[in-house]
Design a protein around this motif. Structure first.
Motif, PDB file in Angstrom:
ATOM      1  N   PRO A   6       0.811  -1.219   0.000  1.00 61.07           N
ATOM      2  CA  PRO A   6       0.000   0.000   0.000  1.00 61.07           C
ATOM      3  C   PRO A   6       0.844   1.269   0.000  1.00 61.07           C
ATOM      4  O   PRO A   6       1.959   1.310   0.516  1.00 61.07           O
ATOM      5  CB  PRO A   6      -0.811  -0.116   1.293  1.00 61.07           C
ATOM      6  CG  PRO A   6       0.016  -0.984   2.185  1.00 61.07           C
ATOM      7  CD  PRO A   6       0.710  -1.962   1.282  1.00 61.07           C
ATOM      8  N   ALA A   7       0.291   2.303  -0.601  1.00 57.85           N
ATOM      9  CA  ALA A   7       0.858   3.645  -0.518  1.00 57.85           C
ATOM     10  C   ALA A   7       0.141   4.392   0.594  1.00 57.85           C
ATOM     11  O   ALA A   7      -1.070   4.247   0.753  1.00 57.85           O
ATOM     12  CB  ALA A   7       0.700   4.377  -1.848  1.00 57.85           C
ATOM     13  N   PHE A   8       0.871   5.186   1.348  1.00 52.87           N
ATOM     14  CA  PHE A   8       0.271   5.812   2.520  1.00 52.87           C
ATOM     15  C   PHE A   8      -0.828   6.799   2.139  1.00 52.87           C
ATOM     16  O   PHE A   8      -1.971   6.678   2.587  1.00 52.87           O
ATOM     17  CB  PHE A   8       1.339   6.507   3.366  1.00 52.87           C
ATOM     18  CG  PHE A   8       0.764   7.114   4.619  1.00 52.87           C
ATOM     19  CD1 PHE A   8       0.488   6.320   5.711  1.00 52.87           C
ATOM     20  CD2 PHE A   8       0.458   8.472   4.684  1.00 52.87           C
ATOM     21  CE1 PHE A   8      -0.078   6.859   6.855  1.00 52.87           C
ATOM     22  CE2 PHE A   8      -0.100   9.021   5.816  1.00 52.87           C
ATOM     23  CZ  PHE A   8      -0.374   8.210   6.905  1.00 52.87           C
ATOM     24  N   ASP A   9      -0.493   7.791   1.323  1.00 47.01           N
ATOM     25  CA  ASP A   9      -1.464   8.835   1.018  1.00 47.01           C
ATOM     26  C   ASP A   9      -2.656   8.298   0.236  1.00 47.01           C
ATOM     27  O   ASP A   9      -3.788   8.754   0.429  1.00 47.01           O
ATOM     28  CB  ASP A   9      -0.802   9.964   0.220  1.00 47.01           C
ATOM     29  CG  ASP A   9       0.131  10.811   1.072  1.00 47.01           C
ATOM     30  OD1 ASP A   9       0.194  10.588   2.297  1.00 47.01           O
ATOM     31  OD2 ASP A   9       0.804  11.699   0.511  1.00 47.01           O
ATOM     32  N   HIS A  10      -2.438   7.340  -0.637  1.00 48.76           N
ATOM     33  CA  HIS A  10      -3.511   6.847  -1.514  1.00 48.76           C
ATOM     34  C   HIS A  10      -4.355   5.776  -0.851  1.00 48.76           C
ATOM     35  O   HIS A  10      -5.589   5.745  -1.014  1.00 48.76           O
ATOM     36  CB  HIS A  10      -2.909   6.310  -2.809  1.00 48.76           C
ATOM     37  CG  HIS A  10      -3.931   5.849  -3.797  1.00 48.76           C
ATOM     38  ND1 HIS A  10      -4.414   4.543  -3.829  1.00 48.76           N
ATOM     39  CD2 HIS A  10      -4.585   6.509  -4.783  1.00 48.76           C
ATOM     40  CE1 HIS A  10      -5.314   4.435  -4.787  1.00 48.76           C
ATOM     41  NE2 HIS A  10      -5.436   5.604  -5.388  1.00 48.76           N
ATOM     42  N   ASP A  11      -3.731   4.854  -0.104  1.00 54.98           N
ATOM     43  CA  ASP A  11      -4.441   3.679   0.409  1.00 54.98           C
ATOM     44  C   ASP A  11      -4.771   3.742   1.901  1.00 54.98           C
ATOM     45  O   ASP A  11      -5.845   3.297   2.315  1.00 54.98           O
ATOM     46  CB  ASP A  11      -3.606   2.413   0.150  1.00 54.98           C
ATOM     47  CG  ASP A  11      -3.389   2.157  -1.326  1.00 54.98           C
ATOM     48  OD1 ASP A  11      -4.367   2.232  -2.080  1.00 54.98           O
ATOM     49  OD2 ASP A  11      -2.237   1.897  -1.714  1.00 54.98           O
ATOM     50  N   LEU A  12      -3.851   4.254   2.708  1.00 56.21           N
ATOM     51  CA  LEU A  12      -4.005   4.151   4.153  1.00 56.21           C
ATOM     52  C   LEU A  12      -4.602   5.400   4.791  1.00 56.21           C
ATOM     53  O   LEU A  12      -5.518   5.317   5.603  1.00 56.21           O
ATOM     54  CB  LEU A  12      -2.653   3.820   4.795  1.00 56.21           C
ATOM     55  CG  LEU A  12      -2.018   2.500   4.324  1.00 56.21           C
ATOM     56  CD1 LEU A  12      -0.637   2.327   4.937  1.00 56.21           C
ATOM     57  CD2 LEU A  12      -2.909   1.322   4.679  1.00 56.21           C
ATOM     58  N   TRP A  13      -4.068   6.569   4.448  1.00 61.40           N
ATOM     59  CA  TRP A  13      -4.572   7.786   5.062  1.00 61.40           C
ATOM     60  C   TRP A  13      -6.072   7.995   4.812  1.00 61.40           C
ATOM     61  O   TRP A  13      -6.792   8.393   5.743  1.00 61.40           O
ATOM     62  CB  TRP A  13      -3.775   8.998   4.596  1.00 61.40           C
ATOM     63  CG  TRP A  13      -4.411  10.301   4.982  1.00 61.40           C
ATOM     64  CD1 TRP A  13      -4.865  11.291   4.158  1.00 61.40           C
ATOM     65  CD2 TRP A  13      -4.692  10.764   6.315  1.00 61.40           C
ATOM     66  NE1 TRP A  13      -5.406  12.324   4.873  1.00 61.40           N
ATOM     67  CE2 TRP A  13      -5.318  12.032   6.204  1.00 61.40           C
ATOM     68  CE3 TRP A  13      -4.485  10.227   7.585  1.00 61.40           C
ATOM     69  CZ2 TRP A  13      -5.730  12.764   7.318  1.00 61.40           C
ATOM     70  CZ3 TRP A  13      -4.902  10.952   8.700  1.00 61.40           C
ATOM     71  CH2 TRP A  13      -5.514  12.209   8.558  1.00 61.40           C
ATOM     72  N   PRO A  14      -6.604   7.744   3.608  1.00 56.43           N
ATOM     73  CA  PRO A  14      -8.051   7.942   3.429  1.00 56.43           C
ATOM     74  C   PRO A  14      -8.897   7.116   4.389  1.00 56.43           C
ATOM     75  O   PRO A  14      -9.985   7.546   4.778  1.00 56.43           O
ATOM     76  CB  PRO A  14      -8.283   7.529   1.974  1.00 56.43           C
ATOM     77  CG  PRO A  14      -6.982   7.787   1.303  1.00 56.43           C
ATOM     78  CD  PRO A  14      -5.948   7.420   2.328  1.00 56.43           C
ATOM     79  N   LEU A  15      -8.419   5.938   4.784  1.00 54.50           N
ATOM     80  CA  LEU A  15      -9.167   5.134   5.756  1.00 54.50           C
ATOM     81  C   LEU A  15      -9.134   5.783   7.131  1.00 54.50           C
ATOM     82  O   LEU A  15     -10.166   5.920   7.797  1.00 54.50           O
ATOM     83  CB  LEU A  15      -8.580   3.723   5.820  1.00 54.50           C
ATOM     84  CG  LEU A  15      -8.629   2.890   4.535  1.00 54.50           C
ATOM     85  CD1 LEU A  15      -7.924   1.553   4.750  1.00 54.50           C
ATOM     86  CD2 LEU A  15     -10.071   2.665   4.095  1.00 54.50           C
ATOM     87  N   LEU A  16      -7.946   6.194   7.570  1.00 56.58           N
ATOM     88  CA  LEU A  16      -7.826   6.812   8.889  1.00 56.58           C
ATOM     89  C   LEU A  16      -8.492   8.187   8.916  1.00 56.58           C
ATOM     90  O   LEU A  16      -9.073   8.583   9.933  1.00 56.58           O
ATOM     91  CB  LEU A  16      -6.354   6.919   9.288  1.00 56.58           C
ATOM     92  CG  LEU A  16      -6.074   7.459  10.691  1.00 56.58           C
ATOM     93  CD1 LEU A  16      -6.861   6.714  11.754  1.00 56.58           C
ATOM     94  CD2 LEU A  16      -4.581   7.399  10.992  1.00 56.58           C
ATOM     95  N   GLN A  17      -8.434   8.893   7.823  1.00 51.32           N
ATOM     96  CA  GLN A  17      -9.103  10.193   7.744  1.00 51.32           C
ATOM     97  C   GLN A  17     -10.603  10.038   7.984  1.00 51.32           C
ATOM     98  O   GLN A  17     -11.225  10.839   8.684  1.00 51.32           O
ATOM     99  CB  GLN A  17      -8.850  10.814   6.371  1.00 51.32           C
ATOM    100  CG  GLN A  17      -9.432  12.196   6.196  1.00 51.32           C
ATOM    101  CD  GLN A  17      -9.212  12.723   4.794  1.00 51.32           C
ATOM    102  OE1 GLN A  17      -8.774  12.001   3.897  1.00 51.32           O
ATOM    103  NE2 GLN A  17      -9.512  13.988   4.581  1.00 51.32           N
ATOM    104  N   ARG A  18     -11.194   8.994   7.419  1.00 49.66           N
ATOM    105  CA  ARG A  18     -12.620   8.729   7.648  1.00 49.66           C
ATOM    106  C   ARG A  18     -12.896   8.481   9.136  1.00 49.66           C
ATOM    107  O   ARG A  18     -13.877   8.987   9.699  1.00 49.66           O
ATOM    108  CB  ARG A  18     -13.062   7.513   6.829  1.00 49.66           C
ATOM    109  CG  ARG A  18     -13.188   7.733   5.327  1.00 49.66           C
ATOM    110  CD  ARG A  18     -13.396   6.394   4.641  1.00 49.66           C
ATOM    111  NE  ARG A  18     -13.881   6.505   3.283  1.00 49.66           N
ATOM    112  CZ  ARG A  18     -13.097   6.551   2.210  1.00 49.66           C
ATOM    113  NH1 ARG A  18     -11.776   6.535   2.364  1.00 49.66           N
ATOM    114  NH2 ARG A  18     -13.631   6.625   1.004  1.00 49.66           N
ATOM    115  N   ASP A  19     -12.030   7.684   9.769  1.00 52.25           N
ATOM    116  CA  ASP A  19     -12.227   7.405  11.196  1.00 52.25           C
ATOM    117  C   ASP A  19     -12.128   8.679  12.028  1.00 52.25           C
ATOM    118  O   ASP A  19     -12.867   8.857  13.000  1.00 52.25           O
ATOM    119  CB  ASP A  19     -11.192   6.382  11.676  1.00 52.25           C
ATOM    120  CG  ASP A  19     -11.593   4.958  11.346  1.00 52.25           C
ATOM    121  OD1 ASP A  19     -12.747   4.587  11.621  1.00 52.25           O
ATOM    122  OD2 ASP A  19     -10.754   4.214  10.818  1.00 52.25           O
TER     123      ASP A  19
END
Length: 673
Positions: free
Chosen positions: A346-359
């Motif tokens: 995974p790429a951080f900005d593309h794959d991971l941050w959007p999930l945590l941003q939602r939380d």
């Protein structure tokens, strides 16, 4: 365990990480060599057949006392507090999948036991602190060092049959292959030690200064100024800082509060309760009461500066390490595990941050609806629509964010909307007419932050930070278990997210925010403002600091303190053994590629997959040589924090005891060689 009848290993570093490896060696040795059936050949953990061995000898090398090591010395000032509460830290694992400990306990268990029946060796200061220390209080680093010392003593009192431990109070200067799979560990005082394996648990190391710091240090020497470079706070002689003079302090993270304490309470000043009950309109923390500072007259004028212009946000008053009212919906271990299952890095900005941003968004607005429904039009409908808009993979990144923003604009009062980037930069975009205006703005921020901390799970901002804190625990496992792309490590995780989340979720106890506000109101502390620039003013014979957002000219001082820890970068760390390993090509810093294809040297060693072993200059792996702790900062994220005791309630994240599982894997590897 192999065919060897005699195993000898060296642990270089005797702080918490080294103690964990020692404990794991003892636990796994006892499991494989039970005293009542030493030659039974029964199965060990993970299905490994056990073989009898005659002895295990462990050499522990560290110039500092074993157990506490360098950072956690029991004799240091009790004003230095841990950044975690009593219920959190441990060096003894509680993972049922690991070999049972031979002795020791978590800090919390030890604390409670010492309160009930203090050990005769405890000092008066230690007894006094223990007497009032609760599970949710923040212990001093000195007391944690006492726990580490006790734990080591307990381990040594319960050595399994066939195990011997020898301590060497000196510095390891080199580790060199000696043939036949052995190493010679050269010591500054004595040696060499010929061993079959070596564990590098070096911990916090001094580092060479960067170019700007070297210039400031050299200029200070030429102009007769005082410059204190980055250091472990307990190593600094704070008495050299003059009273009654301006002192520039760069950095407003955790080390800043150590500096603040030494130059105020450490010089005889006192914090006292202000008059009043601290309420306004029935809301705790809204009134003018709180703390006042009574100066001793021996304080300097502390002028504090950081990029944000404000210190880290204070921790919320919670019953546990994570807020119980926040449950991750999007950035879960199951969700991020799907990337690895699909063969995706995974790429951080593309794959991971959007999930945590939602939380983070959900934590804020769900808490806002619960605590301030008057600030939201049709609160239940708003949450339902927001949840639908944030459904992962339903929209592109830009689409879901735009839809969520539109919902917020239609339903939430303007002054109650979440500005997520702004949480970490509360002064961003503001111009200040004077230094006094900056000071007033920072005091307002501190008091508001302390008020929010007191509200705990009823504050939307603190619950947003709580979601980020939860998510950080998940991300640590992502990084360590499968990794993320090099490009996103450089530009995303370390490029912006690390400093963002550190400033929000790694702050001090809330009492520190109240104390700093009191010091500012007493005229003992002032603030430079955001984005400060530091230099030497040779004409004035002083250090100079200027914020581009503050009118009123530069601030001058003849003393400057770097309230920063020494850089955790293996290429600049000052360690004879680390420098030798790099020079001899037995280890190398890890390089990562940017999105432009340029190699960037990272902070940590290049290592093989766990158990982590250094990769040499030619790409070969040094078998029998292991790394644990801070020097893994290019393979793991957040390596400095202590292992987490298993919480009584709430989620148990794999990253919580990762360092202890790493120690266990190293121990088993050593015994199997």
């Amino acid at each position: 365990m192999g065919t060897s009848q005699s195993i000898r290993t060296a642990l270089i570093g005797a702080g918490p990480r080294g103690t964990s490896v020692l404990e794991r060696l003892l636990a796994n040795w006892r499991l494989r060599n039970p005293s009542d059936s030493a030659t039974s050949g029964t199965s060990g953990p993970h299905g490994t057949a056990s073989h009898p061995a005659s002895s295990l000898h462990i050499d522990v090398v560290d110039p500092y006392p074993a157990g506490p090591g360098h950072v956690w010395q029991p004799g240091q000032s009790r004003l230095y507090l841990m950044n975690t509460q009593s219920f959190y830290p441990t060096v003894i694992p509680e993972d049922p999948e690991l070999a049972a400990p031979v002795a020791g306990s978590t800090f919390e268990t030890w604390r409670a036991a010492q309160q009930d029946s203090p050990h005769p060796s405890l000092t008066e200061d230690e007894r006094h602190e223990l007497a009032s220390l609760g599970s949710r209080d923040f212990p001093s680093r000195a007391l944690y060092g006492c726990y580490l010392r006790f734990t080591l003593d307990e381990l040594l009192a319960h050595l399994p049959e066939g195990v011997t431990v020898q301590f060497h109070r000196t510095t390891a200067t080199a580790v060199r292959p000696a043939g036949n799979g052995t190493f010679d560990v050269e010591l500054e005082d004595g040696g060499p030690l010929t061993v079959g394996s070596v564990v590098l648990a070096l911990g916090h190391l001094e580092s060479r200064l960067n170019a700007e710091q070297r210039e400031l240090q050299a200029g200070a020497g030429q102009l007769g100024l005082l410059y204190l470079p980055p250091a472990v706070p307990a190593d600094v002689d704070w008495s050299v800082v003059p009273a009654g003079e301006p002192v520039l302090v760069r950095g407003m993270g955790l080390n800043f509060f150590d500096v603040m304490g030494q130059l105020t309470e450490g010089r005889g000043g006192r914090f006292v309760a202000a008059e009043g009950d601290g309420t306004a309109d029935g809301v705790p923390g809204q009134g003018k009461a709180g703390l006042e500072y009574v100066p001793s007259g021996n304080e300097p004028l502390i002028i504090a500066a950081s990029r944000r212009g404000t210190p880290y946000r204070a921790k919320a008053d919670l019953a546990g390490y994570y807020p119980s009212g926040v449950t991750l919906r999007y950035c879960t271990e199951a969700a991020v595990g799907r990337f690895a299952a699909a063969g995706i890095t995974p790429a951080f900005d593309h794959d991971l941050w959007p999930l945590l941003q939602r939380d983070a968004l959900w934590a804020y607005y769900s808490t806002l609806v619960r605590t301030r429904p008057d600030a939201v039009n049709e609160p239940e409908a708003f949450l339902a629509l927001l949840q639908e808009a944030m459904r992962p993979h339903a929209h592109s990144v830009s689409h879901w964010e735009a839809e969520a923003d539109d919902l917020v604009a239609r339903h939430v009062a303007p002054d109650q909307r979440l500005n997520l980037p702004g949480l970490a930069a509360p002064l961003a975009g503001r111009n200040f007419a004077s230094q006094a205006e900056v000071d007033a703005a920072v005091v307002d921020y501190l008091l508001d932050d302390a008020r929010r901390s007191a509200l705990g799970e009823d504050d939307p901002v603190k619950m947003t930070i709580g979601a980020l804190h939860h998510g950080r625990a998940v991300l640590k496992s992502v990084v360590a278990d499968g990794g993320i792309t090099d490009e996103s490590w450089v530009a995303g995780l370390r490029g912006w997210f690390e400093s963002f989340v550190e400033g929000l979720a790694s702050g001090p106890p809330a009492i520190r925010a109240e104390q700093l506000a009191a010091l500012a109101r007493a005229g003992v502390v002032s603030f430079v403002g955001p984005d400060p620039k530091f230099s030497l003013d040779r004409a004035a014979g002083s250090f100079k600091a200027v914020s581009p957002w503050v009118n009123g000219g530069a601030i001058h001082a003849r003393t400057m303190i770097e309230a920063l820890a020494p850089a955790n970068r293996v290429s600049v760390n000052v360690s004879p053994v680390l420098e030798q390993l790099l020079a001899d090509g037995l280890a190398r810093p890890r390089l990562m590629m940017t999105v432009e294809g340029a190699p960037v040297e990272t902070s940590g060693l290049d290592v093989s997959p766990h158990p982590y072993r250094p990769v040499g200059a030619n790409g070969s792996v040094s078998e029998g040589l292991y790394v644990l702790g801070l020097q893994l900062s290019a393979a793991q994220w957040g390596t400095a924090i202590a292992a987490e005791a298993r919480p009584q309630e709430g989620p148990v994240y794999r990253s919580g005891q990762r360092t202890l599982r790493d120690a266990d894997e190293i121990a088993r590897h050593i015994l199997d060689r």
